[in-house]
Design a protein around this motif. Structure first.
Motif, PDB file in Angstrom:
ATOM      1  N   VAL A 103       0.859  -1.156  -0.029  1.00  0.00           N
ATOM      2  CA  VAL A 103       0.171   0.005   0.085  1.00  0.00           C
ATOM      3  C   VAL A 103       0.983   1.255  -0.131  1.00  0.00           C
ATOM      4  O   VAL A 103       1.651   1.502   1.020  1.00  0.00           O
ATOM      5  N   LYS A 104       0.673   2.120  -1.202  1.00  0.00           N
ATOM      6  CA  LYS A 104       1.486   3.239  -1.037  1.00  0.00           C
ATOM      7  C   LYS A 104       0.972   4.365  -0.497  1.00  0.00           C
ATOM      8  O   LYS A 104      -0.201   4.737  -0.567  1.00  0.00           O
ATOM      9  N   SER A 105       1.817   4.939   0.385  1.00  0.00           N
ATOM     10  CA  SER A 105       1.416   5.990   1.230  1.00  0.00           C
ATOM     11  C   SER A 105       0.886   7.240   0.552  1.00  0.00           C
ATOM     12  O   SER A 105       1.537   7.584  -0.520  1.00  0.00           O
ATOM     13  N   LYS A 106      -0.053   8.075   0.493  1.00  0.00           N
ATOM     14  CA  LYS A 106      -0.632   9.116  -0.069  1.00  0.00           C
ATOM     15  C   LYS A 106      -0.541  10.175   0.646  1.00  0.00           C
ATOM     16  O   LYS A 106      -0.474  11.502   0.190  1.00  0.00           O
ATOM     17  N   PHE A 107       0.310  10.427   1.654  1.00  0.00           N
ATOM     18  CA  PHE A 107       0.762  11.565   2.641  1.00  0.00           C
ATOM     19  C   PHE A 107       1.689  12.160   1.888  1.00  0.00           C
ATOM     20  O   PHE A 107       2.642  11.568   1.447  1.00  0.00           O
ATOM     21  N   ARG A 108       1.593  13.577   1.506  1.00  0.00           N
ATOM     22  CA  ARG A 108       2.640  14.287   0.951  1.00  0.00           C
ATOM     23  C   ARG A 108       2.887  15.568   1.785  1.00  0.00           C
ATOM     24  O   ARG A 108       1.701  16.160   2.428  1.00  0.00           O
ATOM     25  N   HIS A 109       3.835  16.226   1.999  1.00  0.00           N
ATOM     26  CA  HIS A 109       3.920  17.374   2.578  1.00  0.00           C
ATOM     27  C   HIS A 109       3.270  18.430   1.941  1.00  0.00           C
ATOM     28  O   HIS A 109       3.192  18.675   0.855  1.00  0.00           O
ATOM     29  N   PRO A 110       2.387  19.165   2.838  1.00  0.00           N
ATOM     30  CA  PRO A 110       1.456  20.067   2.168  1.00  0.00           C
ATOM     31  C   PRO A 110       2.277  21.373   1.451  1.00  0.00           C
ATOM     32  O   PRO A 110       1.392  22.215   0.568  1.00  0.00           O
ATOM     33  N   GLU A 111       3.437  21.792   1.811  1.00  0.00           N
ATOM     34  CA  GLU A 111       4.141  22.739   1.322  1.00  0.00           C
ATOM     35  C   GLU A 111       5.208  22.260   0.045  1.00  0.00           C
ATOM     36  O   GLU A 111       6.243  22.853  -0.235  1.00  0.00           O
ATOM     37  N   MET A 112       4.814  21.170  -0.521  1.00  0.00           N
ATOM     38  CA  MET A 112       5.635  20.579  -1.696  1.00  0.00           C
ATOM     39  C   MET A 112       5.735  21.632  -2.748  1.00  0.00           C
ATOM     40  O   MET A 112       4.856  22.283  -2.981  1.00  0.00           O
ATOM     41  N   PRO A 113       7.045  21.835  -3.354  1.00  0.00           N
ATOM     42  CA  PRO A 113       7.232  22.850  -4.517  1.00  0.00           C
ATOM     43  C   PRO A 113       6.469  22.292  -5.529  1.00  0.00           C
ATOM     44  O   PRO A 113       6.066  21.152  -5.691  1.00  0.00           O
ATOM     45  N   LYS A 114       5.822  23.120  -6.500  1.00  0.00           N
ATOM     46  CA  LYS A 114       5.109  22.782  -7.856  1.00  0.00           C
ATOM     47  C   LYS A 114       5.694  23.287  -9.047  1.00  0.00           C
ATOM     48  O   LYS A 114       6.595  24.337  -8.829  1.00  0.00           O
ATOM     49  N   ASN A 115       5.461  22.584  -9.914  1.00  0.00           N
ATOM     50  CA  ASN A 115       6.174  23.240 -11.270  1.00  0.00           C
ATOM     51  C   ASN A 115       5.368  24.162 -11.817  1.00  0.00           C
ATOM     52  O   ASN A 115       4.217  24.763 -11.252  1.00  0.00           O
ATOM     53  N   LYS A 116       5.406  24.861 -13.149  1.00  0.00           N
ATOM     54  CA  LYS A 116       4.760  25.643 -13.793  1.00  0.00           C
ATOM     55  C   LYS A 116       3.338  25.388 -13.971  1.00  0.00           C
ATOM     56  O   LYS A 116       2.502  26.252 -14.125  1.00  0.00           O
ATOM     57  N   LEU A 117       2.826  23.902 -13.885  1.00  0.00           N
ATOM     58  CA  LEU A 117       1.577  23.520 -14.231  1.00  0.00           C
ATOM     59  C   LEU A 117       0.766  23.538 -12.999  1.00  0.00           C
ATOM     60  O   LEU A 117      -0.394  23.034 -12.989  1.00  0.00           O
ATOM     61  N   GLY A 118       1.461  23.872 -12.002  1.00  0.00           N
ATOM     62  CA  GLY A 118       0.721  23.582 -10.435  1.00  0.00           C
ATOM     63  C   GLY A 118       0.892  22.057  -9.964  1.00  0.00           C
ATOM     64  O   GLY A 118       0.083  21.954  -9.007  1.00  0.00           O
ATOM     65  N   PHE A 119       1.719  21.205 -10.654  1.00  0.00           N
ATOM     66  CA  PHE A 119       1.454  19.854 -10.171  1.00  0.00           C
ATOM     67  C   PHE A 119       2.974  19.789  -9.205  1.00  0.00           C
ATOM     68  O   PHE A 119       3.889  20.046  -9.545  1.00  0.00           O
ATOM     69  N   THR A 120       2.668  18.957  -8.087  1.00  0.00           N
ATOM     70  CA  THR A 120       3.829  18.572  -7.207  1.00  0.00           C
ATOM     71  C   THR A 120       4.293  17.266  -7.921  1.00  0.00           C
ATOM     72  O   THR A 120       3.756  16.661  -8.936  1.00  0.00           O
ATOM     73  N   VAL A 121       5.605  16.892  -7.450  1.00  0.00           N
ATOM     74  CA  VAL A 121       6.306  15.761  -8.377  1.00  0.00           C
ATOM     75  C   VAL A 121       5.515  14.512  -7.878  1.00  0.00           C
ATOM     76  O   VAL A 121       5.631  13.547  -8.723  1.00  0.00           O
ATOM     77  N   ASP A 122       4.779  14.352  -7.031  1.00  0.00           N
ATOM     78  CA  ASP A 122       4.115  13.064  -6.548  1.00  0.00           C
ATOM     79  C   ASP A 122       2.885  12.831  -7.667  1.00  0.00           C
ATOM     80  O   ASP A 122       2.419  11.614  -8.077  1.00  0.00           O
ATOM     81  N   TYR A 123       2.425  13.876  -8.610  1.00  0.00           N
ATOM     82  CA  TYR A 123       1.590  13.686  -9.676  1.00  0.00           C
ATOM     83  C   TYR A 123       2.117  12.948 -10.520  1.00  0.00           C
ATOM     84  O   TYR A 123       1.471  12.414 -11.571  1.00  0.00           O
ATOM     85  N   TYR A 124       3.433  12.904 -10.831  1.00  0.00           N
ATOM     86  CA  TYR A 124       4.039  12.114 -12.000  1.00  0.00           C
ATOM     87  C   TYR A 124       4.533  10.757 -11.368  1.00  0.00           C
ATOM     88  O   TYR A 124       5.280  10.206 -12.291  1.00  0.00           O
ATOM     89  N   GLU A 125       4.314  10.212 -10.217  1.00  0.00           N
ATOM     90  CA  GLU A 125       4.623   8.891  -9.704  1.00  0.00           C
ATOM     91  C   GLU A 125       3.664   7.915 -10.340  1.00  0.00           C
ATOM     92  O   GLU A 125       2.588   8.408 -10.873  1.00  0.00           O
ATOM     93  N   GLY A 126       3.922   6.761  -9.869  1.00  0.00           N
ATOM     94  CA  GLY A 126       3.165   5.712 -10.374  1.00  0.00           C
ATOM     95  C   GLY A 126       2.609   4.678  -9.416  1.00  0.00           C
ATOM     96  O   GLY A 126       2.737   5.132  -8.005  1.00  0.00           O
TER      97      GLY A 126
END
Length: 350
Positions: A4-27
């Motif tokens: 089970v992969k944890s869905k918790f991410r730090h609320p202040e994770m940096p975002k790219n220019k599209l507004g996505f944090t790096v976890d949006y690119y994970e699988g």
């Protein structure tokens, strides 16, 4: 062990220019062996796409069969994907690319998937200069079937069972250069600093971009005597240069040590900067690149970095003069131009 992969991410994770944090690119959570080099390559893909502000739905992942071909499940879960049969990923990529040129095609393969059953397809996808990224996760063995030597295992290399490989290895990087690939690079899964800029440059290349990544198999090919083990690669790796990928209109703020440099402009205005170039090596000269690879091999070194590149190449769509629009977007007018247009075509065939 948990699956089970944890869905918790730090609320202040940096975002790219599209507004996505790096976890949006994970699988999904990887089921590969702990410490597998393939997972490091997946992490490199995630980082490159995040930093390049790529919308995941604009990317299509394709793979064949093998440990490497499982990895598309572990990155960019919000993108398209197709897991083909053994060695046939290039033909699936070709069909998809010809139907819709607007997507970024990202192919993942292994040394068995490419250098054995898929060799014929690998050869032809190169000569057609299909606009795609093609990564081989090269560990010199068949991990799914308990570690037999693959076609890229070096002559004299010893596998986990103690057997010595009697055959010469197929060098995929030099083969790609010889066959006319317009972008050829080689890297090590343990060198993220080098790998991420190479992936970025490959994504922006307007043709076939090949990256051969030495990726040690921690379970079956990380023993003493193996030339694909972590220790061996670290002791014998030799980089062509330090590489930076600079997006279009991006200011360069990093300082570098003095040394020979080469700046290669890409078709979209971005460019690659190479620093401290290897002596007598020119990445824009095919013969020079081939000589550099052969000279490194003669010295027992594993040459990594951008080996060769032709930034002015023409891809398959240009060669075939295909439609600028995706096939599924064409309407009745384009598909059925009428009897007059048919008469013109028939006249040309007489």
């Amino acid at each position: 062990m948990t699956y089970v992969k944890s869905k918790f991410r730090h609320p202040e994770m940096p975002k790219n220019k599209l507004g996505f944090t790096v976890d949006y690119y994970e699988g999904a959570l990887s089921t590969l062996c702990a410490g597998c080099g393939h997972d490091s390559i997946s992490a490199g893909v995630i980082q490159a796409c995040y930093e390049m502000n790529i919308e995941p739905h604009r990317l299509a992942k394709l793979s064949g069969i093998g440990c490497s071909s499982k990895t598309p499940a572990y990155f960019l879960s919000n993108s398209h994907g197709f897991n083909s049969v053994h060695g046939r990923m290039p033909s699936v990529a070709t069909g998809a690319n010809l139907a819709n040129r607007d997507l970024i095609y990202f192919g993942v393969s292994g040394d068995g998937d490419t250098a054995s059953i898929g060799m014929g397809q690998f050869v032809h996808v190169i000569r057609r200069n299909l606009n795609m990224i093609y990564i081989v996760m090269n560990n010199g063995c068949y991990g799914l079937t308990k570690g037999q030597d693959s076609a890229t295992a070096d002559n004299g290399s010893k596998n986990k069972s103690g057997a010595v490989n009697l055959f010469e290895a197929i060098d995929l990087a030099s083969l790609a250069i010889e066959l006319g690939a317009t972008f050829v690079a080689q890297s090590f899964s343990g060198d993220k600093t080098q790998l991420v800029p190479l992936i970025k440059a490959a994504i922006q290349h307007p043709g076939f971009a090949f990256i051969n990544v030495i990726s040690p198999c921690v379970t079956f090919n990380n023993n003493v005597g193996s030339t694909k083990s972590y220790d061996y690669v670290r002791e014998h790796v030799e980089a062509t240069s330090t590489i930076d990928f600079v997006p279009e209109m991006s200011e360069i703020t990093t300082s570098y040590e003095e040394g020979s440099r080469k700046k290669v402009k890409m078709h979209d205005g971005s460019f690659i900067e190479l620093h401290k170039l290897e002596k007598d090596w020119d990445p824009l000269d095919r013969q020079s690149a081939m000589n550099a690879v052969l000279n490194a091999k003669a010295k027992g070194e594993i040459l990594t970095g951008l080996l060769y590149m032709n930034p002015e190449c023409k891809d398959l769509h240009h060669l075939l003069q295909t439609s600028d629009a995706a096939l599924n977007s064409l309407g009745k007018t384009e598909l059925c131009p009428g009897s007059e247009a048919l008469s013109v075509i028939n006249a040309d065939l007489r």
